[in-house]
Enzyme design. Sequence first.
Site, PDB file in Angstrom:
ATOM      1  N   SER A  86      54.141  15.240  67.055  1.00  0.00           N
ATOM      2  CA  SER A  86      53.413  16.295  66.353  1.00  0.00           C
ATOM      3  C   SER A  86      51.947  16.141  66.702  1.00  0.00           C
ATOM      4  CB  SER A  86      53.603  16.153  64.836  1.00  0.00           C
ATOM      5  OG  SER A  86      52.684  16.971  64.124  1.00  0.00           O
ATOM      6  N   TYR A 131      52.363  11.174  56.889  1.00  0.00           N
ATOM      7  CA  TYR A 131      53.012  11.837  58.017  1.00  0.00           C
ATOM      8  C   TYR A 131      52.270  11.532  59.316  1.00  0.00           C
ATOM      9  CZ  TYR A 131      55.048  15.680  60.752  1.00  0.00           C
ATOM     10  OH  TYR A 131      55.697  16.432  61.707  1.00  0.00           O
TER      11      TYR A 131
END
Length: 258
Positions: free
Chosen positions: A143, A156
Amino acid sequence: MSTTTAIRTAVVTGASSGIGAATARQLAAAGYHVVLTARRKDRIEALAAEITAAGHSAAVHALDVTDRAAVDAFAASLDRYPSVDVLVNNAGGALGVDPVATGDPADWRTMYETNVIGTLNVTQALLPAITASGDGTVVVLSSTAGHATYEGGAGYVAAKNGARVLAETLRLELVGRPVRVIEIAPGLVKTEEFATTRFRGDTERAAKVYEGVAAPLTADDVAETVTWAVTRPSHVNIDLLVVRPRAQASNTKLHREL
């Protein structure tokens, strides 16, 4: 790609929805026999039926990537295929947007276990077969969170940094062997579950993530990127491909039409 006419096998984790499901569809359309893995067996069975109805080849295996014994058993079951050529490590996800000061350690642990340890488990278990194929590819779906921090995203971000470093290190360690290691790092992607899961089912909060963004990325956009990278000639390695919607300049710079 290899010049052999034998069907090639691609394993996709987290294939029950979103990017994983879209990637499985596109790899199948590109000629791969796709092995769909996810915890929700009913979802991957429905996807496999869709893929085979379209004239392509698919199989399913219910799997929790954080369960190492189950992952090892899954890897052993792949012996029935002539080769295992591609692994797409897609299983992952985010939980919460709490600041570091009040973040839940259980959420951090869950994200790390899924995004990092899950990727490690499946990669380790399948790497011997992928190497033995003579022309293997390991894909890690990271990501843009793994490349830049943002407030409320530390758990995250930390997990996706782990996935990014895993891919970078594996590439160094495998140089000279017939295996490519590809990292695909998507930015803002609108899927049916990612944000809803992050906000624990709060669909209103999830919708606000994309509010005013005319065209966020779709799962198909990312799947097309993965498939393109995987189907480059064997000597071409796409080390890292960052893909964002035009409206997103960085993790903290997003144009909204409000």
